[in-house]
Each structure stands twice: as structure tokens, then as C-alpha cells.
Design an enzyme around this catalytic site. Structure first.
Site, mmCIF file in Angstrom:
data_model
loop_
_atom_site.group_PDB
_atom_site.id
_atom_site.type_symbol
_atom_site.label_atom_id
_atom_site.label_comp_id
_atom_site.label_asym_id
_atom_site.label_seq_id
_atom_site.Cartn_x
_atom_site.Cartn_y
_atom_site.Cartn_z
ATOM 1 N N LYS A 198 5.555 -2.714 7.931
ATOM 2 C CA LYS A 198 6.634 -2.029 7.218
ATOM 3 C C LYS A 198 7.826 -2.971 7.129
ATOM 4 O O LYS A 198 8.366 -3.420 8.128
ATOM 5 C CB LYS A 198 7.047 -0.754 7.942
ATOM 6 C CG LYS A 198 8.179 0.003 7.236
ATOM 7 C CD LYS A 198 8.799 1.078 8.115
ATOM 8 C CE LYS A 198 7.871 2.231 8.338
ATOM 9 N NZ LYS A 198 8.533 3.312 9.107
ATOM 10 N N ILE B 73 0.819 -1.223 0.000
ATOM 11 C CA ILE B 73 0.000 0.000 0.000
ATOM 12 C C ILE B 73 0.844 1.261 0.000
ATOM 13 O O ILE B 73 0.321 2.363 -0.002
ATOM 14 C CB ILE B 73 -0.959 0.018 1.208
ATOM 15 C CG1 ILE B 73 -0.167 -0.080 2.529
ATOM 16 C CG2 ILE B 73 -1.990 -1.070 1.106
ATOM 17 C CD1 ILE B 73 -1.041 0.043 3.766
ATOM 18 N N GLY B 74 2.165 1.100 0.040
ATOM 19 C CA GLY B 74 3.014 2.281 0.029
ATOM 20 C C GLY B 74 4.477 1.901 0.015
ATOM 21 O O GLY B 74 4.865 0.787 0.371
ATOM 22 N N ASP C 138 10.871 14.472 11.924
ATOM 23 C CA ASP C 138 10.325 14.361 10.562
ATOM 24 C C ASP C 138 8.805 14.512 10.589
ATOM 25 O O ASP C 138 8.081 13.700 10.009
ATOM 26 C CB ASP C 138 10.725 13.022 9.939
ATOM 27 C CG ASP C 138 10.506 13.008 8.421
ATOM 28 O OD1 ASP C 138 10.366 14.105 7.842
ATOM 29 O OD2 ASP C 138 10.478 11.918 7.826
ATOM 30 N N GLY D 41 8.336 3.981 0.761
ATOM 31 C CA GLY D 41 8.979 5.236 1.142
ATOM 32 C C GLY D 41 10.470 5.085 1.290
ATOM 33 O O GLY D 41 11.086 4.152 0.765
ATOM 34 N N ALA D 42 11.051 6.021 2.050
ATOM 35 C CA ALA D 42 12.497 6.056 2.199
ATOM 36 C C ALA D 42 13.031 4.844 2.925
ATOM 37 O O ALA D 42 14.131 4.379 2.657
ATOM 38 C CB ALA D 42 12.900 7.328 2.951
ATOM 39 N N SER D 43 12.253 4.309 3.860
ATOM 40 C CA SER D 43 12.776 3.240 4.702
ATOM 41 C C SER D 43 12.323 1.859 4.284
ATOM 42 O O SER D 43 12.860 0.862 4.746
ATOM 43 C CB SER D 43 12.369 3.490 6.161
ATOM 44 O OG SER D 43 10.976 3.694 6.244
ATOM 45 N N GLY D 44 11.314 1.735 3.418
ATOM 46 C CA GLY D 44 10.893 0.419 2.989
ATOM 47 C C GLY D 44 9.482 0.394 2.435
ATOM 48 O O GLY D 44 8.865 1.433 2.215
ATOM 49 N N LYS D 45 8.978 -0.816 2.199
ATOM 50 C CA LYS D 45 7.622 -0.998 1.712
ATOM 51 C C LYS D 45 6.659 -1.196 2.869
ATOM 52 O O LYS D 45 7.036 -1.690 3.927
ATOM 53 C CB LYS D 45 7.549 -2.223 0.794
ATOM 54 C CG LYS D 45 8.209 -2.034 -0.556
ATOM 55 C CD LYS D 45 7.987 -3.270 -1.425
ATOM 56 C CE LYS D 45 8.603 -3.071 -2.812
ATOM 57 N NZ LYS D 45 8.404 -4.253 -3.678
#
Length: 1015
Positions: free
Chosen positions: A720, A698-699, A837, A701-705
Site C-alpha cells: 500500500k 490492484i486497488g 472501520d 482507496g481512501a488512503s492510497g494505491k
């Protein structure tokens, strides 16, 4: 010949002017040429195209001299240009130096970029130059010192770098120089001591190399203001500063200064305030303070000072005496009460002993008193509110005895009272319970007795009532239910008796109700639907009877429920299964009936023990494993059937697993996974691993799926899966991981992000922080399992076609929820946690649009070094458009950086715009909002999708966002104050904001918080 003369005159005007005219004088032509070099998106320079003027004197931002000796208007000459806050950009227009009589030039708060030109020195008559809050880069030109008449130079808030040129020592008439918030390195140069005309020197907030305060600054006998805050100063304060006879304000705070405070500072007879906080100064305070007859404020907090407070210091007409977090010894002198102008006394976090002066507050309009975390004994002075202005009374963690003085009950000005952790006793004066402005009343851990007076109904602003660990008796008065703003009521470990008043159901804002360990009886309130915001309910260790009310299922945010050790009977409501509880305990009651299916798991066994009539398939309950022998024949038949089924399918299953392993050699080996849980789980790691299918992503990003995994019990979780190895990205000056159109500044090792996430979220229990269920690890992969948020992230929803779902009421709710979560991190965690962040994509929304702060991969507990000072980070973390201006070059990690980012989120919700957008040009959302407000008004800022009937409320929230995004960290409110302001905007049912007079520096106590005396 005459014809040719006029022809060439006309030709020259045509070449120099974009709009050729015969009437405009030469200075007007120069200004029109300057206009061509500037970007002007708001058309503020439109008047500079006027063809009908003889002179530019009526143009926007232009002023001229008035020559009374000549009636000809052409004799007027441009002397001043002020284009402050005009939203113009481009390089510095050095062509302006052709205006021979120009004495004042201001481009304050614009987007003037590039470097300062060397030919700026040709502005020979320039006296005032203000280029603060622009985008200037590069080094300072050495020729700047060649301006013979320059008196005022302000370059605050740019990106200038390098060392300050040595030529600056040649200025002849310079009176004011401000280089605050730039990127200057090197050390503070001694040649500033050569500029004898200087009245103000401000070099604060620059990343200088470690260096000493130049003794040569003592030569500046005309200096009135010396600000060297956070300049990486080391060594001792030079004695030569005592020669600054005209000095009014001395600020050397937030450095690494050591040694004693020099006695020469007591010779500064004109000084009004001295700020030395957050250094490593040692020794005793010097003598000679009686010389400083104009001194109103001295702040030597967060040092390592020792010894007594000199009597002569306490006799000065101080407005603020801040000496907290030192190591003072000895008694507090009685003469401190003699100061006729003393209105703020903060001495907390020391080792002061003895009694508080008996006449403290009698002769002075005392407003704020904080002597917490000391060793004071004796009684509270009865004169504290003699002048009727006392607002804050903070004396926690001492050894005071006796009663609360009767006349404090008449102190109508009080707003915060913290007397916790003392030895006070007796009954609380009746009027004291009902003080109308008090929003925090904390009496925890004393020996108070008697009842809560019915006068508590008058405490209309009371938000936090914390009276645990005392000897209060009697029943709770009905009048408590009149306190519409009450958020927390903690009265545990007392001797309260009787039933709960019915009026408690009226407390719609209540978040915590803790009355455990009392003698309360009767039935629980039958209707608790109004407790929509209740997060914690603890009524354990009382004598309650009756049933658990069915309405408890409606408390959607409840995550802590303890009703153990009472006399409750009946069935456990099935609706309890719908709640997302971190803590559930109904043990040792008289409950009966079948256990709801969701709770029939070993992890919940201790929650239900001690209920003899409660049945379920759990050891220790009536239908558990103790009675398995009674099942007899049925059990045997069931076992035979199961065994047959296992034999039948064993071969097929074995073959399938072997085949799957062959086909997918890289498949997950579940036997090698380690599970670490942070809550009671209703699933295993195998369910999680089976759901890691690409169809469930579903997404990313910088750190993983991120995967959505549907469990066998019908619930969903978000998983995650962190990227392996090191992931470093840099792009567009902001970072390489561009997620949903927003740049992510990322320098992150996977293990660091994983460790930060579990160390942070694994310990946090708050309704507005995303819940981390567990983590699964193996050598090559790491998984984090969170609660699933149905509505995704705020950023995705707000900046998509579904933004229409977010009406103003929903946006306001999201803002308040996120603020409360961030406030919890900053103020209620020990040590405080800095998220680093905060952005709209890291605020997740549940099915009811309740907000949770998420993604703690770069979060840090507030780090300090051995001296107690905040450390800097070795890398930048954050997202473009959200990073505080000071963070990018100082790498200083503190709560103020989070507050700036949160302010950007507020502006996003109000405007509906992204934090960075091509429409803004080189600006970000903060600058776009400020300039648009100035030029076009608020209607051009507010999201057009929002209902105009909420305009007043939206404007107030917008102002809070602008406060949070202030360029100077010291001017940003704390998150605790932000929450109060947001609740105040929400209406009369929210607690009111308590504002404070005086200078907003240092920022350690600008909101009135205790800072160091947290209970």
C-alpha cells in the site's frame, strides 16, 4: 332543491376521496387523504382503499370506540392508530389531528422524516404519542406543550436537535417523556421539575453541554424512573433527589459526577436499583441503606470510592452488588453471606483485604462471584455452591491459600472458573476436573500438585484449559483427547512427564497447544493432520526424541512453532517452508542434514543453532562460513568468474542506471528509503520498490494505491502506497471516498493513518489479522507491505459475479474467522483496539477463503482520559451503512461501534446485499432486514444463492447479526460472546454459549467477561 343537495354532497365526497364512494364516513376520507402523503413500499395500508366499508374501523392499525347507545356503525369514531414497524415514510401527517376523538397515535420504528409540525397541538384529545425510531430532524415545536391531555411522549432514536423548549414546563398531565438517543444540546432544563405528574423521565444518550443535575427534579414526587445515562452531567448529585419517594429506578451512569454519594439517596424507600457506574464519585458509601428494603441492585463501579462496605448494605436482599474498580479498604464483612437473595457479587479491581466470609453462598443462591484483583487471604469458602447454582467463580490476582474445597467438584452448574495468580496448593479434586458445563478452567500461577484426573473426560464443554506455572506431575491422560471442544491447552512450566497421548490428534478444534518447560518425552505424534486450526505449538524445553513429523506441513494456519531444547533428530521437513510462521525455533536439538533453501538466510540463523549435524550456508552450521576455507580451488575459480562477469557488465549497468535516472527524474531513490520490519523477511526493500509499477496496481482507496508485487522467491506481497499530504472528503452526507460503491467517511491525515497502521499491525500476531511484513519510508512517501491475499476482499467477491463461490459453509467460515480476529482486538490486546472501520471490503480472503481483518489506518487503542473514562474522537471514521447510530453524533469510541459494523457484515453475508442500496430508499441494510422480516418473512431476506438446506443455521446467524446491530450499544453482545454464539451455531463440536439472566445493563459485563480482571 333536493337534486342540488345530493349533487353537491356527491361532489364534496369525490373531491376528498381518491376512490369516491357514498358510504365511507368523513374519518375514513381523512385517513385516505393521509395515505396519499405517506410512502408505503410494503402496501400495509392497502386496506385503507377499501370502498365497501362504512367506517375505517376494520382497517390496518385503526381502532374505534364502541358506542353502545347507538346501533348505527357510523357513530363509531377512530380513537387509536398504531402503525408500528410498518415501513412507511414521509412527513408527519398532521391531517390526523382532524380525527376529533384520536387519543393514541404510534408510528414506532418507521421512516417518518422532516420536522415535527407546529399544528400538532391541534390534536386536543391526544394522550399517547409514540414516534420513536424514526428520522425526525430539527427542533421540538414549542406548541407541543399545548396538548392538554398528553400523558405519554416517546421520541427516542431520532435526529432531533437544539434545546428542549422552555414551554415543556407547562405540560399538565404528562406522565412519561423519553427523548433518548437524539442530538439535543444545551443543558438539562430545570423546568422539568414543574411537571408534577411525571412518572418517567428518560433523557439518556444525548450530547448535552456539561451541566449539573437540576435540583428542581426533586419536586417530582410521582417520579418512578429517572434515567440520565451519558448526559454529560457534572458536579455533585443533589440532595433533593432523596425526596423522590416513589422512585424505583435511578440511573446516573456514564457521566462526570463528582463528590460523595448523598446520604439522602438512602431515603428512597421504593427504589429497586441504583446505577452510578462510570463517574468520578469519591468518599465512602453513606449509611442508612437498611431503609431501602426493596433494593435489589446497586452499581457504583468505575468510580473513586473508598472505605469499607457498610454492614447494613450487605444484609439487604440484593440481587446484584457491583462495586468494582473503586478503592475500597478493609475487610469484606461476614454479614454479606447472610443475604438470602444475593446471587451476584462483583467486587473486583479494589483493595479489599481479609478473608472471604466463611458462609458465603450458604444462605443465598449465589450465581456469580468475582472478587478478582484484591488482596484477599485465607481459603476458599466451602459453601460457595451450597445452593447448587454457582456459575462463575472468578478470584484471580489475590493471595488465597489452601486447597480447592472437595464439594466444589460436585458443583454441576459451574461454567467459568478462574483461580489464577493466587497461592492455592494441594491436589485438584478429581470431580473438579470433569465438571460438565465448565468451558474455562484457569489455574495458572499457583502451587497445585498431583495429576490431571481421568475424570477430565466428563468436561464435555471445556474450551480453555489453562494450568501453567504449577507443580502438576505425571503423564497427560488419554482422556484429554476426548474433549472435542478444546480450543486451548496450556500446561507449561509444570512437571508433566511421559509421552504425549495419541488421543491428542482427535482435538480438531485445538488452536493452542503449549506444554513447554516440562519433562515430557517420547516421539511427537506422527499424524497431526486433524489439527487444522492449530495456531501455536510450543513443546520447547522437554525431552522429546525422534523426528519432526512430515505432516506438520498440513497445518496451514500455524504461525508459532517452538520445538527447541529437546532431543529431536533427523532432517528438517521441507514442508516447513510452506508454513507462514511468525516464530520458528528448533535450536538445541540433534537435527542433521541440509537446511531447506528458504531457511538458509541470516534471519533464521538463531532458529537452528545448536544442531551439530545440521548443514547450511549460515555461520554456526556445519556447512556455513566456518568451512569456507575448505572449498579451496572451487571457491577461487568461482570468484574469478564472478569478477570477470562484474567487470564485463559494469559499464553497461552504470550506463543503464544513468540513462534511467535521466529519463525518469522522479524515479525512486532507493538509497534514501528506511526499512522497518515486523517479521523475519525473505526480501529487501529494493524488491518492493522495483515492483511499484502501474501495471501491478490492484486497488485504490481512501488512503492510497495497492500494488501486487511478485518477489524473486516466487511469493507475492501486497504493498500500500499512501497518498501524500492531507486527504479530506465529504460527500452525500457520508464522505467522499466512494470505494466499490460504498461511501467512506474519511477525515484523515496521511501520517496519522500510517502511524495507526504500523502501531497496530506491527504488534499483532493472530491468524485472523492481516500480517504486516514491514514498512518502507522516505520523506515524501510511505509504503506498507502486507501478506498477499489471493481472493481479495470479501466485499469485492460477495458483490460481484463471483459470489457463487461463496456457498454457505464458506460464508460461515468467513464470519467466524473475522469474529475471532475482532475478538482478539477487543479482548486480548492491552489496551483494547477499536478498529473503527469494519466492513466487508476490509475483510480479506486467502486462497482457502480464510478471513483476515485488515486496514487499520483509523484504528485506535481504546482511549481514556485521566479519570478512566472513554474519550470521544474529534472526527468520524467509518463507512456508510456500517456506522453505529450513536457514533455519528457522540463520537464515542468503543468496541460497541465495531460490533455494530460487524453485525452489518453478517447481514451482508446472509442477504448478499450491499449495506446501502437504491432499492432500500432512505433505509440502510439493517432497517431493510428488520422491516422485510416483519412484513414478508425470512425467505425474502436470505440470499437466494444459498442452499435452502442450511436455512435453520442461516436464520440463527441472521439473529446474531441483528443482535450486533441493536440500536442501543448496551444491548449489543461483546465480540467474545459473538464468537461463542457463532461457534454454537456451527454444531456440537463448537463450545456452547453461556447465557446470563438479568438486566443487560451496564454493558461492561453483560457477557460475563471479567472486565478489569483480565489475566
Amino acid at each position: 332543491m333536493v337534486f342540488f343537495f345530493f349533487f353537491f354532497t356527491y361532489l364534496s365526497l369525490f373531491l376528498f376521496s381518491p376512490n369516491p364512494t357514498l358510504s365511507l364516513n368523513q374519518e375514513g376520507l381523512y385517513l385516505q387523504r393521509v395515505k396519499l402523503t405517506l410512502s408505503d413500499p410494503d402496501s400495509v395500508l392497502e386496506s385503507w382503499n377499501n370502498d365497501r366499508d362504512d367506517t375505517p374501523c376494520s382497517w390496518f392499525g385503526v381502532k374505534c370506540n364502541n358506542n353502545n347507545d347507538d346501533d348505527d356503525s357510523r357513530a363509531q369514531s377512530v380513537t387509536s392508530i398504531d402503525l408500528s414497524n410498518a415501513n412507511i415514510g414521509g412527513p408527519f401527517p398532521s391531517f390526523l389531528c382532524r380525527l376529533q376523538n384520536l387519543t393514541s397515535l404510534s408510528f414506532y420504528n418507521n421512516s417518518i422524516n422532516s420536522t415535527l409540525p407546529g399544528d400538532l397541538s391541534t390534536c386536543h384529545n391526544l394522550q399517547h404519542l409514540d414516534l420513536a425510531q424514526n428520522l425526525l430532524t430539527g427542533t421540538l415545536p414549542e406548541t407541543l406543550a399545548d396538548l392538554p391531555n398528553l400523558k405519554y411522549l416517546d421520541l427516542t432514536g431520532n435526529n432531533l436537535s437544539g434545546e428542549i423548549p422552555e414551554s415543556f414546563g407547562r405540560f399538565q398531565k404528562l406522565e412519561v417523556v423519553s427523548l433518548v438517543y437524539n442530538l439535543f444540546d444545551g443543558t438539562i432544563p430545570p423546568f422539568f421539575g414543574n411537571i408534577s405528574s411525571l412518572k418517567m423521565l428518560n433523557l439518556s444518550y444525548n450530547p448535552f453541554l456539561p451541566g449539573r443535575i437540576p435540583p428542581e427534579l426533586g419536586n417530582l414526587t410521582n417520579l418512578e424512573i429517572l434515567w440520565l445515562t451519558e448526559c454529560n452531567l457534572v458536579g455533585e448529585i443533589p440532595d433533593s433527589l432523596g425526596r423522590l419517594g416513589k422512585l424505583v429506578d435511578l440511573d446516573l451512569a456514564v457521566n462526570n459526577l463528582v463528590g460523595k454519594i448523598p446520604s439522602s439517596l438512602t431515603e428512597l424507600t421504593s427504589v429497586v436499583q441504583i446505577e452510578l457506574y462510570n463517574n468520578s464519585l469519591t468518599g465512602e458509601l453513606p449509611t442508612g441503606w437498611s431503609n431501602l428494603t426493596k433494593l435489589r441492585l446497586i452499581d457504583a463501579s468505575m468510580n473513586d470510592l473508598s472505605g469499607p462496605i457498610p454492614d447494613e448494605l450487605t444484609r439487604l436482599p440484593l440481587e446484584s452488588l457491583n462495586l468494582y474498580e473503586n478503592r475500597f479498604e478493609g475487610n469484606l464483612p461476614a454479614s454479606i453471606a447472610d443475604s438470602p437473595s444475593l446471587y451476584e457479587l462483583r467486587l473486583f479491581g479494589n483493595r479489599l483485604t481479609g478473608q472471604l466470609p466463611r458462609d458465603l453462598g450458604k444462605n443465598s443462591p449465589l450465581k456469580w462471584l468475582d472478587v478478582s484483583n484484591n488482596q484477599f487471604i485465607g481459603e476458599l469458602p466451602a459453601s460457595l455452591c451450597e445452593k447448587g447454582e454457582l456459575e462463575e467463580l472468578l478470584i484471580i490476582h489475590n493471595s488465597l491459600t489452601g486447597q480447592i474445597p472437595e464439594n466444589l467438584g460436585r458443583c454441576q452448574s459451574l461454567t467459568r472458573v478462574r483461580l489464577a495468580y493466587n497461592r492455592l496448593s494441594g491436589e485438584v479434586p478429581p470431580l473438579f476436573w470433569g465438571l460438565p458445563r465448565v468451558y474455562l478452567l484457569e489455574l495458572i500461577d499457583n502451587s497445585f500438585s498431583g495429576q490431571i484426573s481421568k475424570t477430565v473426560a466428563g468436561a464435555a464443554n471445556l474450551s480453555l484449559l489453562v494450568i501453567s506455572k504449577n507443580n502438576f506431575t505425571g503423564s497427560l491422560p488419554e482422556e484429554i483427547g476426548f474433549l472435542k471442544t478444546l480450543l486451548t491447552f496450556s500446561g507449561s512450566e509444570n512437571k508433566f512427564s511421559g509421552s504425549l497421548p495419541e488421543s491428542l490428534k482427535n482435538l480438531g478444534e485445538l488452536g493452542t497447544l503449549d506444554l513447554h518447560d516440562n519433562e515430557l518425552s517420547g516421539e511427537l505424534p506422527s499424524s497431526v493432520r486433524s489439527w487444522k486450526k492449530l495456531n501455536e505449538l510450543n513443546l520447547a524445553d522437554n525431552e522429546f526424541s525422534g523426528t519432526i513429523p512430515e505432516d506438520i506441513r498440513s497445518l496451514s494456519v500455524l504461525n508459532y512453532l517452538d520445538l527447541s531444547n529437546n532431543r529431536l533428530s533427523g532432517k528438517i521437513p521441507d514442508g516447513l517452508q510452506n508454513l507462514k510462521l511468525n516464530q520458528l525455533n528448533v535450536s538445541n536439538n540433534r537435527l542433521s542434514g541440509e537446511l531447506p533453501p528458504m531457511f538458509a538466510k541470516d534471519m533464521y540463523r538463531s532458529s537452528f543453532l545448536g544442531n551439530s549435524g545440521l548443514c547450511g550456508d549460515l555461520e554456526g552450521l556445519c556447512g556455513g562460513r566456518d568451512e569456507e576455507k575448505n572449498r579451496g580451488y572451487v571457491w577461487l575459480l568461482r570468484s574469478i568468474f564472478v569478477l570477470a562477469a562484474v567487470v564485463f557488465v559494469f559499464g553497461l549497468v552504470w550506463f543503464y542506471l544513468k540513462y534511467r535516472k535521466f529519463k525518469n527524474a522522479r524515479a525512486i531513490d532507493k538509497s534514501k528509503w528506511t526499512l522497518m520490519s515486523f517479521h523475519k523477511l525473505g526480501f529487501s526493500e529494493y524488491e518492493i520498490l522495483d515492483g511499484l509499477d502501474e501495471d501491478n496496481v490492484i486497488g485504490s482507496g481512501a488512503s492510497g494505491k495497492v500494488y501486487k508485487v511478485l518477489l524473486t522467491n516466487g511469493e507475492a506481497v501486497a504493498v500500500k502506497k499512501l497518498w501524500g499530504g492531507v486527504k479530506k472528503d465529504f460527500e452525500s452526507g457520508c464522505g467522499g471516498d466512494v470505494e466499490k460503491g460504498q461511501g467512506q467517511v474519511q477525515v484523515q491525515v496521511q501520517d496519522d493513518g500510517f502511524q495507526a497502521e504500523i502501531e497496530t499491525l506491527g504488534k499483532i500476531r493472530h491468524k485472523n489479522i492481516v500480517k504486516l511484513w514491514c514498512c518502507c519510508t522516505t520523506r515524501d512517501c510511505k509504503l506498507l507491505v502486507y501478506e498477499y491475499m489471493n481472493n481479495g476482499s470479501l466485499g469485492d467477491l460477495l458483490h460481484s459475479s463471483k459470489s457463487g463461490l461463496l456457498d454457505w459453509s464458506t460464508r460461515y467460515k468467513i464470519i467466524v474467522d473475522a469474529a475471532e480476529g475482532l475478538s482478539y482486538l477487543h479482548h486480548d490486546c492491552v489496551p483494547p483496539i477499536v478498529h473503527r472501520d469494519i466492513k466487508s471490503n476490509n475483510i480479506l480472503l486467502d486462497g482457502d477463503f480464510g478471513a483476515r481483518v485488515a486496514d487499520f489506518g483509523v484504528a485506535k487503542a481504546k482511549m481514556v482520559d485521566a479519570s478512566g473514562k472513554p474519550k470521544s474522537m474529534s472526527v468520524i471514521a467509518g463507512s456508510c451503512g456500517y456506522i453505529a447510530p450513536e457514533y455519528a453524533y457522540t463520537l464515542r469510541v468503543n468496541e460497541k461501534s465495531d460490533i455494530y459494523s460487524f453485525g452489518v457484515v453478517i447481514l451482508e453475508l446472509v442477504t448478499g446485499r450491499l449495506p446501502i442500496d437504491p432499492e432500500f430508499g432512505e433505509k440502510d441494510l439493517v432497517k431493510w432486514v428488520c422491516t422485510t422480516l416483519d412484513q414478508k418473512g425470512v425467505d425474502n431476506v436470505i440470499d437466494s444463492k444459498l442452499d435452502s438446506c442450511f436455512k435453520d443455521e442461516i436464520c440463527k446467524i441472521l439473529n446474531i447479526g441483528l443482535l450486533c446491530t441493536g440500536p442501543l450499544p448496551i444491548n449489543r453482545p461483546s465480540m467474545r460472546r459473538v464468537v461463542k454464539m457463532l461457534q454454537e451455531v456451527g454444531g456440537e463440536n463448537h463450545p456452547k454459549t453461556v447465557k446470563k439472566d438479568g438486566k443487560l445493563s451496564p454493558y461492561y459485563y453483560e457477557d460475563g467477561s471479567d472486565q478489569g480482571s483480565v489475566a
